[in-house]
Design an enzyme around this catalytic site. Sequence first.
Site, PDB file in Angstrom:
ATOM      1  N   ARG A  47       0.829  -1.219   0.000  1.00  0.00           N
ATOM      2  CA  ARG A  47       0.000   0.000   0.000  1.00  0.00           C
ATOM      3  C   ARG A  47       0.858   1.262   0.000  1.00  0.00           C
ATOM      4  O   ARG A  47       0.410   2.322  -0.416  1.00  0.00           O
ATOM      5  CB  ARG A  47      -0.972   0.006   1.188  1.00  0.00           C
ATOM      6  N   TYR A 101     -12.495  15.370 -19.058  1.00  0.00           N
ATOM      7  CA  TYR A 101     -12.992  13.990 -18.974  1.00  0.00           C
ATOM      8  C   TYR A 101     -14.154  13.962 -17.971  1.00  0.00           C
ATOM      9  O   TYR A 101     -14.094  14.618 -16.923  1.00  0.00           O
ATOM     10  CB  TYR A 101     -11.848  13.079 -18.510  1.00  0.00           C
ATOM     11  N   LYS A 198      -6.268   2.900 -20.481  1.00  0.00           N
ATOM     12  CA  LYS A 198      -6.478   3.155 -21.906  1.00  0.00           C
ATOM     13  C   LYS A 198      -5.238   2.754 -22.706  1.00  0.00           C
ATOM     14  O   LYS A 198      -4.886   1.596 -22.743  1.00  0.00           O
ATOM     15  CB  LYS A 198      -6.849   4.631 -22.098  1.00  0.00           C
TER      16      LYS A 198
HETATM   17  C1  LIG Z   1     -10.679   7.030 -18.681  1.00  0.00           C
HETATM   18  C2  LIG Z   1     -10.095   8.353 -18.403  1.00  0.00           C
HETATM   19  C3  LIG Z   1      -9.851   8.770 -17.086  1.00  0.00           C
HETATM   20  C4  LIG Z   1     -10.230   7.915 -15.883  1.00  0.00           C
HETATM   21  O1  LIG Z   1      -9.512   6.729 -15.875  1.00  0.00           O
HETATM   22  P1  LIG Z   1      -9.984   5.391 -15.089  1.00  0.00           P
HETATM   23  O2  LIG Z   1      -8.857   4.467 -15.323  1.00  0.00           O
HETATM   24  O3  LIG Z   1     -11.280   4.959 -15.716  1.00  0.00           O
HETATM   25  O4  LIG Z   1     -10.173   5.764 -13.665  1.00  0.00           O
HETATM   26  C5  LIG Z   1      -9.259   9.993 -16.896  1.00  0.00           C
HETATM   27  N1  LIG Z   1      -8.941  10.803 -17.919  1.00  0.00           N
HETATM   28  C6  LIG Z   1      -9.179  10.448 -19.199  1.00  0.00           C
HETATM   29  C7  LIG Z   1      -8.824  11.389 -20.295  1.00  0.00           C
HETATM   30  C8  LIG Z   1      -9.758   9.217 -19.487  1.00  0.00           C
HETATM   31  O5  LIG Z   1     -10.001   8.875 -20.765  1.00  0.00           O
END
Ligand SMILES: *Cc1c(COP(=O)(O)O)cnc(C)c1O
Length: 381
Positions: A47, A101, A198
């Site tokens: 952690r 976002y 992503k």
């Molecule tokens: C998906 C996304 C987030 C959030 O990410 P998570 O992994 O879903 O918490 C933040 N900023 C952008 C630009 C995103 O596309």
Amino acid sequence: MDRMETRAVHGGERRPGPEGSVVYPIYQGTVYSVPEETDYHDIRYLRLNSTPSQHYLHDKLAALEGAEAALATASGMAAISTALHSALRAGDHLLVGDCLYGGTHDFLTQRAADFGWTYSFIDPHRPDTWPRARRPETRAVLVESITNPLVRVGRLAEVAEFARAEGLVSLIDNTFATPVNFRPAEIGFDLVLHSATKYLNGHSDLVAGAIIGRAEHVERARTAANHFGGSLDPHAGFLLARGLKTLALRVRAQNANARALAAHLAEHPAIAQVNHPSLPEHPDRAQAEELFDDCGGMLSFRPRGGADAAQRIIDALEIPYDAPSLGGVESLITRPAATSHAGMSPADREALGITDDLVRVSAGVEAAEDLLADFDRALSA
Ligand SMILES: *Cc1c(COP(=O)(O)O)cnc(C)c1O
């Protein structure tokens, strides 16, 4: 090591690896023996983000952004919320880009007041308006390198410069651009944030985030992360490190597919408007050319015939999945008004240009010919 393909494979690696391994192993242990008098935050404990697999992943992430240090988090939102908590205290004020976002927008509009933070939206394209928005209690500025879903690119070098001149912490969400196309730390941003869910992982099979940048800022973020507890599990970290090795290959293919699809759709009689920074008519093409190596794998378009036509096209496509995330090897397509931005009021959406007929595409790594043929078929259906 300077080309991204090489950096993605070799950056941050241990040579030789443990026991001579070419691949860094997963250290699943939660705890390790520690010398006496170790500071709490330096005790090796999962952690506390201080175990061997975590250090390895952090070095790799830092190498990719050309930055001093990095911290992996349990999600992109954990990276954003933790970084903001490390930069802001009760009573502080934040300048934030006006097209965010959805999760970040929600977090600020619904939670900032609970922490005693105030914020003002700024137009990242209008440096002349920023000094008026700055207050004596302003401490930080947060923008996105490419916005969702209109893929706008603000005056990012000026944002970093403004923050430096004003003594503010500069933060940028670089999820859409990826370090293959843009490395904000190299133009002076203090903290670069990612949803590693992503492009960084790239296979739509884990949730993770990253905070990357100047060592003192990342260390403050690590302390905050240690308190909030959103650390990344070693198995997920291992998968992310594996995904990172093909980041440059994947993103270059996604860049090329998005370019090809944008150019093709822009010529199509059934399409009214296409948004991708590679197109001559995109308002931020010059910005993208100046700052980026390429324009990224995200594009959006409006078909003729309104939201119904948009949905019919999505339904008729065979290759892209009708799903709202992005950055994976498979192409994804979605109508933001119905998914990622459904939580926004119709008036707010309209003001940002997120119309009901807008369709967003995350280009995958499929063959461009197959993608274009699929769109042609769906558009003539
Ligand atoms: C998906 C996304 C987030 C959030 O990410 P998570 O992994 O879903 O918490 C933040 N900023 C952008 C630009 C995103 O596309």
